[in-house]
Design a protein around this motif. Structure first.
Motif, short mmCIF file in Angstrom:
data_model
loop_
_atom_site.label_atom_id
_atom_site.label_comp_id
_atom_site.label_asym_id
_atom_site.label_seq_id
_atom_site.Cartn_x
_atom_site.Cartn_y
_atom_site.Cartn_z
N MET A 114 31.77 25.30 39.37
CA MET A 114 33.10 24.94 38.88
C MET A 114 34.14 25.93 39.37
O MET A 114 33.94 27.14 39.31
N ILE A 115 35.26 25.38 39.84
CA ILE A 115 36.43 26.17 40.23
C ILE A 115 37.44 26.02 39.09
O ILE A 115 37.73 24.90 38.66
N THR A 116 37.97 27.15 38.61
CA THR A 116 38.95 27.13 37.53
C THR A 116 40.18 27.90 37.95
O THR A 116 40.08 29.02 38.47
N PHE A 131 44.53 27.83 47.28
CA PHE A 131 43.41 28.72 47.49
C PHE A 131 42.59 28.21 48.67
O PHE A 131 42.81 27.11 49.18
N LYS A 132 41.67 29.04 49.11
CA LYS A 132 40.68 28.66 50.12
C LYS A 132 39.31 28.94 49.53
O LYS A 132 39.16 29.82 48.69
N ILE A 156 43.84 24.76 50.22
CA ILE A 156 43.68 23.74 49.19
C ILE A 156 44.83 23.90 48.20
O ILE A 156 44.95 24.96 47.56
N PRO A 157 45.69 22.90 48.05
CA PRO A 157 46.80 23.01 47.11
C PRO A 157 46.31 23.20 45.67
O PRO A 157 45.25 22.69 45.30
N TYR A 158 47.07 23.92 44.87
CA TYR A 158 46.69 24.22 43.48
C TYR A 158 46.43 22.95 42.66
O TYR A 158 45.69 22.97 41.68
N LEU A 166 29.84 29.50 46.06
CA LEU A 166 31.15 29.47 46.70
C LEU A 166 31.89 30.74 46.30
O LEU A 166 31.66 31.28 45.22
N SER A 167 32.78 31.19 47.15
CA SER A 167 33.72 32.25 46.75
C SER A 167 35.11 31.73 47.03
O SER A 167 35.29 30.76 47.77
N ILE A 168 36.10 32.38 46.43
CA ILE A 168 37.46 31.85 46.49
C ILE A 168 38.43 32.91 46.99
O ILE A 168 38.29 34.09 46.67
N VAL A 169 39.39 32.48 47.81
CA VAL A 169 40.49 33.32 48.25
C VAL A 169 41.71 32.83 47.48
O VAL A 169 42.17 31.70 47.69
N ASN A 170 42.19 33.65 46.56
CA ASN A 170 43.28 33.26 45.67
C ASN A 170 44.62 33.38 46.39
O ASN A 170 45.06 34.48 46.70
N LEU A 171 45.26 32.24 46.65
CA LEU A 171 46.58 32.20 47.26
C LEU A 171 47.57 31.53 46.32
O LEU A 171 48.56 30.94 46.74
#
Length: 140
Positions: free
Chosen positions: A7-9, A22-23, A34-36, A103-108
């Motif tokens: 899950m992505i939150t 984010f990516k 990926i748009p918010y 998965l890991s996330i790049v917070n943009l």
């Protein structure tokens, strides 16, 4: 077989709306932006197009020697997370077998206190091993 679910939150502080995006990273692959507020179908498309060695429709036909496996096919659902524009996307790994790399996330994201996290809800597993059949004195 149990399918992996991650899950992505996304969220932000009270009184601050989210923006940006984010990516995602999976092994050696990095998604496009990926748009918010990406819909479930948009996130699915971005993931399948950018986190695999080839487009999903030709994955079965590629030469897999020296190719790092990607995410394969996924199913994605989305729900709102609070009142600040955050979301929760549940990703079910349809074709990946076993415990999938996280998965890991790049917070943009834009917004005061904007956060983006990934968690595993269900670890995938598969049964492995071997067996022998005997029939009329012959073994396989």
């Amino acid at each position: 077989m149990v399918k992996e679910v991650q899950m992505i939150t996304t969220d932000s502080h009270i009184g601050h709306a989210l923006g940006g995006g984010f990516k995602l990273k999976y092994k050696i692959y990095t998604s496009s932006f990926i748009p918010y507020d990406a819909t479930a179908s948009r996130l699915k498309t971005i993931m399948e197009e950018t986190l695999n060695a080839a487009a999903v429709n030709i994955l079965a036909g590629i030469n897999r020697i020296n190719v790092v496996p990607g995410i394969g096919r996924v199913s994605v659902s989305r729900k709102s997370n609070g009142e600040r524009g955050g979301f929760r996307w549940c990703i079910t790994f349809i074709t990946a077998v076993g415990n999938v790399s996280p998965l890991s996330i790049v917070n943009l994201l834009n917004g005061i206190g904007a956060t983006a996290d990934v968690s595993t809800l269900t670890q995938g597993n598969a049964i492995g091993g071997h067996f022998t059949l005997s029939f009329l004195g012959d073994d396989t």
